[in-house]
Write a protein that holds these residues in place. Structure first.
Motif, PDB file in Angstrom:
ATOM      1  N   ALA A 176       4.566 -13.889   1.002  1.00 15.16           N
ATOM      2  CA  ALA A 176       4.010 -13.585   2.330  1.00 15.16           C
ATOM      3  C   ALA A 176       3.346 -12.217   2.275  1.00 15.16           C
ATOM      4  N   THR A 177       2.158 -12.112   2.828  1.00 11.92           N
ATOM      5  CA  THR A 177       1.414 -10.857   2.833  1.00 11.92           C
ATOM      6  C   THR A 177       0.847 -10.603   4.228  1.00 11.92           C
ATOM      7  N   SER A 178       0.676  -9.322   4.510  1.00 10.64           N
ATOM      8  CA  SER A 178       0.097  -8.915   5.792  1.00 10.64           C
ATOM      9  C   SER A 178      -0.479  -7.519   5.632  1.00 10.64           C
ATOM     10  N   GLU A 179      -1.522  -7.243   6.366  1.00 13.81           N
ATOM     11  CA  GLU A 179      -2.128  -5.912   6.304  1.00 13.81           C
ATOM     12  C   GLU A 179      -1.140  -4.873   6.815  1.00 13.81           C
ATOM     13  N   ALA A 180      -1.084  -3.756   6.099  1.00  7.84           N
ATOM     14  CA  ALA A 180      -0.151  -2.698   6.487  1.00  7.84           C
ATOM     15  C   ALA A 180      -0.503  -2.164   7.872  1.00  7.84           C
ATOM     16  N   ARG A 181       0.518  -1.798   8.644  1.00  8.37           N
ATOM     17  CA  ARG A 181       0.340  -1.280  10.006  1.00  8.37           C
ATOM     18  C   ARG A 181       0.280   0.239   9.941  1.00  8.37           C
ATOM     19  N   TYR A 182      -0.901   0.757  10.015  1.00  9.04           N
ATOM     20  CA  TYR A 182      -1.052   2.217   9.920  1.00  9.04           C
ATOM     21  C   TYR A 182      -0.468   2.876  11.158  1.00  9.04           C
ATOM     22  N   GLY A 183       0.316   3.897  10.920  1.00 10.16           N
ATOM     23  CA  GLY A 183       0.956   4.614  12.016  1.00 10.16           C
ATOM     24  C   GLY A 183       2.241   3.979  12.482  1.00 10.16           C
ATOM     25  N   ARG A 202       0.432   6.799   3.028  1.00 16.65           N
ATOM     26  CA  ARG A 202      -0.649   7.273   2.178  1.00 16.65           C
ATOM     27  C   ARG A 202      -1.150   6.206   1.188  1.00 16.65           C
ATOM     28  N   LEU A 203      -0.505   5.005   1.195  1.00 14.21           N
ATOM     29  CA  LEU A 203      -0.958   3.945   0.299  1.00 14.21           C
ATOM     30  C   LEU A 203      -2.369   3.490   0.654  1.00 14.21           C
TER      31      LEU A 203
END
Length: 937
Positions: free
Chosen positions: A90-97, A267-268
Motif C-alpha cells: 500500500a502506498t500513499s503520498e506523504a502528508r507534508y506538515g 525532509r524526505l
C-alpha cells in the motif's frame, strides 16, 4: 449321509445346523447369531476385516495425500517467487506538515485489520515507513565514480529498523536543524564501499527545481540478518549496490540508501522532490490452502482494487491510497497448474478404485458359493430372505465397521490435513461397498427365480459399454483434455477404465474359445494334465459355462492404468530432458563472462572428458547489424562455429538443424562450391531475417567494428546457443570467418552432448580457468536443469500418488487372482483327489493347477498391455503435459513400448508367483482333506 453346511473356510457350520431361520436353536433358545458365526469361522471374519481395513485406509488416505500435495505445491510455488511478490504493498503520498509516526502506525493497523478471514499477515509482520521519491546524486569528489558516474543516495524512514539492525558506530539519527544537513544512518558495508565514516557530510548537486541539500552520516549500522524478509523490496539498505545506466555501452555506478529518524520525515520530500509513505504486508503463504484458493483470490482482488480498497481509503482518510500485489496473477497461475495436473493425477486412484470394487465383488461371490447350502437351509427352515439378509448385514457390520473406523483414524493421523469431506465420503463409500457386497449377493442367491442372464441381455449390456467407451474417447479427442478453468476432467479419468472394461469383456468372450482350442490340441497329444488343465480353464467353476469376467477386468484395469500412467510419466521425463537440452543448448554448456573468451586449454580438456559425444566451441555477438535488408539495417545475433560439429549439435538438440554442406562453399555457389578470395561468406539466416532479406550480398557489421560480406545459403529455425526461435540470427562457418576476423576463433561458449559428469566438468573448468578470471565461467548441464524442472512439489506429488496407486492396484489384482483360485479350490481338490486314486503323481497335480490358473492370468496381462497401448494411441494426442513437465511442451503423448511392457510383465511375474505359491501351499492340503473326507459331492 448328508454333508453338513460349511463355513467360508470349509469347516462344518454347527451354528446353522443348530438354529432355525429365525435364529432360535433346536431347543427353542435364542442363539446369538453373530457371535456364533464369528466363532465358527474366525479366519473368514479376520480376512474380511483385513480387506475392509486396507481398502478403507487407501480410500481415506488418497484424498488426504492429494490435499497435502496440492497445499505443498501451492505454497512452494508462491515461496519461490519471494516475499516481494507475495505481499500487499500500500502506498500513499506523504502528508507534508501532518507527517508523524503515529499516523503511519494507524494506517498500518487499519490495513492489518482487514486481513485474517481468508488470508493473514506473515509472522514477520508488516514493514512500513516513508521514502523519498528520487535518489540524489552525491557531489563529493572523493567518493568512488566507476565509469565516471557519481553515486546515488536514497533516504528512507523505516519503522522498527532498530529491531533488525545493530548500531556499530555513532548514534541513530534524530534532531538536527531544519536548514542543516539531514542526519542519517548508513550501513557499515555501504560506508566501507563508498569510503565514508561517521561525521562525513554528503553533498548533492543542484539541478532542475531542486536545491542543494546535504546529509550527515551520524551512525553506522549492520543488519542482523540480510536475508530477513524485512529488507525485501527496500533499496540497497544493507550494502551499496553497483548498477548500470541504460544505453549502450552501460556505465556502472554505486547506489545505496540511508535511514532518517522520525524528525527527518518532513525532509524526505525535500531530498527526493516528493515522498511516499508505504506499508508492505507479507501474506502468510503457510496458511493458504489449495481448496480455498478461489475464495482467497476473490478477497485479495477486493483488497487490491475493490470494495476493501474503498473502505480503507475512507477509514484512513487517504483518498490516494493504492494497493498493489502480484498475488492475483500468481493465484491464477497456481489454479491453472492445479487444474492441468488434476486429471492426470486422478487416473491412478481411479484405477485402484475400479480394481478394489472388483475384488469386493469376487469376495462376495466366493463367500456366497461357500455358504449357499447354509443359506438355503435357513430359507427351507422358515427364514425369510429379508431376515436372512438383515442378519448377514449385522454379521458384516461387526467385522467391517470397526476395521473401517480404525483405518479412517489411522489415515487421518498419518496424513494430517484440515479437510475432512473427501476423506469421509471416500471411506464411507468403500465401507458401504464392503458391508453390502455379500448381503446383496446373498439376496440374489435367495431370490425366488434364479436364472442365468440371457445371452441377448448380456450382449446388449456389453454393447452399451462399448458405445459409452467410444463416446468418451471421441469426446476427449475432439475437445482436448479439459477446457481451461474446469479442473478435473472426468472423461479423461473414465476413458482408460472404460477401455479396460471393454478389453475385459472382449477377452472374456475370446478366452474360452482360444483356450478350448488349445485344450483340443493338447487332447491329441500324450498326457492328461495339459488337456484337463486347459479344459478347466476354458470353462467356469461350479457348473458355469465360462470363466468369470471379474478377474479379467481386475487384471486389465491394473495393467491398463499402470501402463497408461507410466507412459505419461515417461513422457514427462522425456519432455523435461528435451526442455533442459533446449535451455542449455545441449547436455552441457560452458560460457565465458561477458566480453571474454574460453581458454583453449579449457576447451580441449572439456572435450576430452568421458561421455562427450559431440562438442563445439561457438563465438557469439549480440550487437551485430546486417545492412542491405528491406529495413535498411537489422540487428542480429551472429554465431560462428565449425559447420559439421555445430550441425550435429543442432540436430541432436532439435533446434535449428541444417545441412553442414551449406556452409562449406561460397555463397551462391551451391554446397561444396569452392570460395574465391572476394566471394561473400556463406551464411544461414533465421526465418525472421530471411523475410526481410530479398537476396543478394549483405554487409555484416560486428560489434568491434569489423565488417564482412555475407550471402544467405539457407534458413534455420533458431540456434542451440540461444533460447527460443525468435530474433534475427546469422550463422557463419568458423574457418573462413576466423581468417578474416581472428577474434571470432576464440569461442565464448562451448556445447557438448553425451553423458558428461557435471561435477567433473566443473572441476575441469576450475582447474583450467585463469587465476584472474577464477569463478567467472558458468557451467550448465541438462541433467541439473531437468532436475530443477522436476523439483516442483506439484509434479512430485502427482508422481508419488501414481506409483502408490499402481502398487495398490497390483495388490488388489493379485488378491483377485487368489480369490479366483480359492473359489475354484473345492472343485479342483475333488478332481485331484479322484485322479490321485487313479495314480496321478503329486507333481502332475501341481502342473494341473498351473495349467488351469495361468492362462487366464497371463492372457489378462497381455490384454492389459494391448489396452494400455490403445489408450495411449487414442487419448494421447489430446493430452497436454506442460503442467507436469514444468515448461510449455507440444500437446500429445507418443506410445513407447517400455513403460507398458514393464507394467504388464511385472504384474505377470507377480501373478505367476502368486499362483505358484497358492498351488504349492494349499493344493496338497486340500487334496489330503478330500481324500480323508471322501468325495461327498
Amino acid at each position: 449321509m448328508t454333508r453338513p453346511a460349511q463355513t467360508p473356510d470349509g469347516s462344518p457350520d454347527h451354528a446353522s445346523a443348530a438354529t432355525t431361520g429365525d435364529g432360535r436353536g433346536a431347543g427353542g433358545r435364542s442363539a446369538p447369531w453373530v457371535r456364533t458365526r464369528l466363532r465358527s469361522a474366525p479366519s473368514s471374519a479376520v480376512l474380511a476385516a483385513a480387506l475392509a481395513f486396507v481398502a478403507v485406509l487407501l480410500a481415506a488416505a488418497l484424498p488426504r495425500a492429494v490435499d497435502r500435495g496440492a497445499d505443498q505445491a501451492l505454497r512452494s510455488f508462491l515461496d519461490v517467487r519471494g516475499p516481494a511478490s507475495t505481499s500487499l504493498l500500500a502506498t500513499s503520498e506523504a502528508r507534508y506538515g501532518k507527517q508523524s509516526v503515529d499516523e503511519l502506525d494507524s494506517v498500518r493497523d487499519a490495513l492489518v485489520a482487514r486481513t485474517g478471514v481468508g488470508f493473514a499477515v506473515a509472522p514477520a509482520g508488516p514493514v512500513h515507513g516513508s521514502q523519498a521519491v528520487k535518489a540524489r546524486d552525491l557531489a563529493n569528489p572523493e567518493l568512488p565514480h566507476p565509469d565516471g558516474v557519481p553515486p546515488k543516495l536514497d533516504l528512507l524512514y523505516l519503522r522498527e529498523a532498530g529491531a533488525h539492525t545493530e548500531l556499530v558506530a555513532g548514534r541513530w539519527p534524530g534532531g538536527g536543524s531544519p536548514d542543516g544537513p539531514v542526519p542519517v544512518a548508513l550501513s557499515q558495508q555501504a560506508a566501507q564501499t563508498l569510503g565514508v565514516r561517521v561525521g562525513t557530510v554528503l553533498e548533492t548537486f543542484a539541478g532542475g527545481f531542486s536545491t542543494p541539500i546535504s546529509a550527515e552520516v551520524v551512525g553506522l549500522y549492520r543488519a542482523t540478518d540480510e536475508a530477513d524478509v524485512y529488507w525485501t523490496g527496500l533499496p540497497c539498505l544493507t550494502r551499496a549496490c553497483q548498477k548500470n545506466t541504460p544505453g549502450i555501452p552501460p556505465l556502472r555506478f554505486w547506489q545505496t540508501a540511508a535511514l532518517v529518524g522520525p524528525e527527518g520525515l518532513g525532509r524526505l520530500g525535500e531530498w527526493g522532490e516528493g515522498a511516499e509513505d508505504f506499508w508492505r504486508l507479507p501474506v502468510d503463504t503457510g496458511r493458504l490452502r489449495a481448496d480455498r484458493l478461489p475464495d482467497v483470490a476473490a478477497e485479495i482482488a477486493a483488497y487490491v482494487s475493490g470494495p476493501t480498497t474503498s473502505d480503507l481509503r475512507r477509514a484512513t482518510l487517504r483518498g490516494d491510497l493504492r494497493v498493489t500485489s502480484r498475488l492475483p496473477e500468481l493465484f491464477k497461475q497456481a489454479q491453472a497448474r492445479q487444474q492441468a495436473a488434476a486429471p492426470l493425477a486422478a487416473i491412478g486412484p481411479a484405477g485402484v478404485a475400479g480394481v478394489a470394487a472388483v475384488v469386493f465383488c469376487l469376495a462376495a461371490a466366493l463367500t456366497a458359493d461357500r455358504r449357499e447350502s447354509e443359506l438355503r437351509l435357513l430359507l427351507a427352515r422358515g427364514g425369510s430372505p429379508g431376515g436372512i439378509v438383515g442378519r448377514l448385514l449385522g454379521e458384516g457390520a461387526v467385522t467391517v465397521l470397526p476395521a473401517a473406523v480404525l483405518a479412517t483414524g489411522l489415515a487421518t493421523w498419518l496424513l494430517p490435513t484440515p479437510r475432512w469431506t473427501a476423506t469421509l465420503l471416500a471411506a464411507g463409500a468403500v465401507t458401504l461397498l464392503a458391508l453390502l457386497a455379500f448381503p446383496v449377493r446373498a439376496a440374489a442367491l435367495l431370490s425366488a427365480r434364479r436364472r442365468e442372464p440371457a445371452p441377448r441381455r448380456r450382449l446388449v449390456a456389453e454393447l452399451l459399454v462399448v458405445a459409452a467407451t467410444a463416446a468418451a474417447v471421441f469426446e476427449v479427442r475432439s475437445r482436448g483434455v479439459a477446457p481451461a478453468g474446469e479442473g478435473l476432467d472426468p472423461l479423461l479419468v473414465a476413458a482408460p477404465l472404460l477401455l479396460a472394461l471393454c478389453g475385459g469383456l472382449v477377452l472374456a468372450r475370446l478366452q474360452p474359445v482360444l483356450v478350448g482350442a488349445l485344450a483340443r490340441m493338447a487332447g491329441r497329444r500324450a498326457g492328461l494334465v495339459g488337456f484337463l488343465g486347459l479344459a478347466r480353464a476354458a470353462r467356469g467353476t461350479g457348473g458355469r459355462a465360462r470363466p468369470s469376467v471379474l478377474p479379467l477386468i481386475a487384471l486389465l484395469l491394473a495393467v491398463t492404468t499402470g501402463g497408461f500412467g507410466s507412459t505419461v510419466l515417461d513422457a514427462v521425463d522425456a519432455g523435461r530432458l528435451r526442455v533442459a537440452r533446449l535451455t542449455v543448448g545441449g547436455d552441457v554448456q560452458v560460457s565465458a563472462p561477458y566480453g571474454g573468451a574460453l581458454p583453449p586449454e579449457m576447451v580441449r580438456a572439456a572435450a576430452a572428458l568421458a561421455g562427450v559425444r559431440t562438442s563445439v566451441g561457438v563465438w557469439t555477438d549480440d550487437q551485430a547489424f546486417v545492412f542491405g535488408t528491406d529495413q535498411g539495417s537489422t540487428q542480429v545475433t551472429v554465431i560462428v562455429a565449425e559447420p559439421a560439429a555445430y550441425a550435429e549439435l543442432a540436430r541432436t538438440v532439435g533446434r535449428g538443424p541444417f545441412d553442414a554442406a551449406l556452409l562449406s562453399g561460397a555463397a551462391g555457389g551451391g554446397a561444396g562450391a569452392p570460395a574465391s578470395a572476394d566471394a561473400p561468406l556463406p551464411a544461414l539466416f533465421s526465418s525472421g531475417l530471411a523475410k526481410v532479406a530479398s537476396g543478394g550480398t549483405y554487409r555484416l557489421s560486428l560489434s568491434g567494428g569489423d565488417e564482412l560480406r555475407i550471402g544467405s545459403v539457407g534458413v534455420v529455425e533458431g540456434t542451440p546457443a540461444r533460447g527460443g526461435t525468435g530474433g534475427a540470427l546469422v550463422v557463419l562457418p568458423a574457418g573462413p570467418t576466423t581468417a578474416l576476423v581472428p577474434r571470432t576463433g576464440k569461442p565464448d561458449r562451448w556445447f557438448a552432448t553425451g553423458e558428461v559428469d557435471g561435477a567433473r566438468l566443473r572441476e575441469t573448468v576450475r582447474a583450467t580457468a585463469p587465476a584472474a578470471a577464477a569463478g567467472q565461467f558458468t557451467v550448465r548441464t541438462s541433467a541439473a536443469t531437468a532436475a530443477e524442472l522436476g523439483s516442483d512439489p506439484l509434479q512430485r506429488s502427482a508422481g508419488r500418488l501414481f506409483w502408490a496407486s499402481v502398487a495398490g492396484a497390483a495388490g488388489f489384482a493379485l488378491l483377485a487372482v487368489l480369490l479366483t483360485l480359492v473359489r475354484a479350490a473345492p472343485e479342483r481338490a475333488a478332481l485331484l483327489a479322484r485322479l490321485r486314486t487313479m495314480g496321478l503323481r503329486p507333481r502332475d497335480g501341481f502342473r494341473l493347477i498351473l495349467t488351469e490358473a495361468l492362462p487366464q492370468a497371463l492372457a489378462a496381462t497381455l490384454g492389459g498391455a494391448l489396452v494400455a497401448a490403445a489408450a495411449v494411441a487414442l487419448l494421447g494426442p489430446a493430452m497436454d503435459l506442460s503442467a507436469l513437465v514444468g515448461s510449455t511442451v507440444p500437446t500429445g503423448l507418443r506410445l513407447t513400448a517400455l513403460p507398458v511392457l514393464a507394467q504388464a510383465l511385472g504384474l505377470a511375474v507377480l501373478v505367476t508367483l502368486a499362483v505358484l505359491a497358492e498351488a504349492a501351499i494349499s493344493g496338497r492340503r486340500q487334496i489330503t482333506t478330500e481324500l480323508r473326507a471322501g468325495d461327498q459331492r
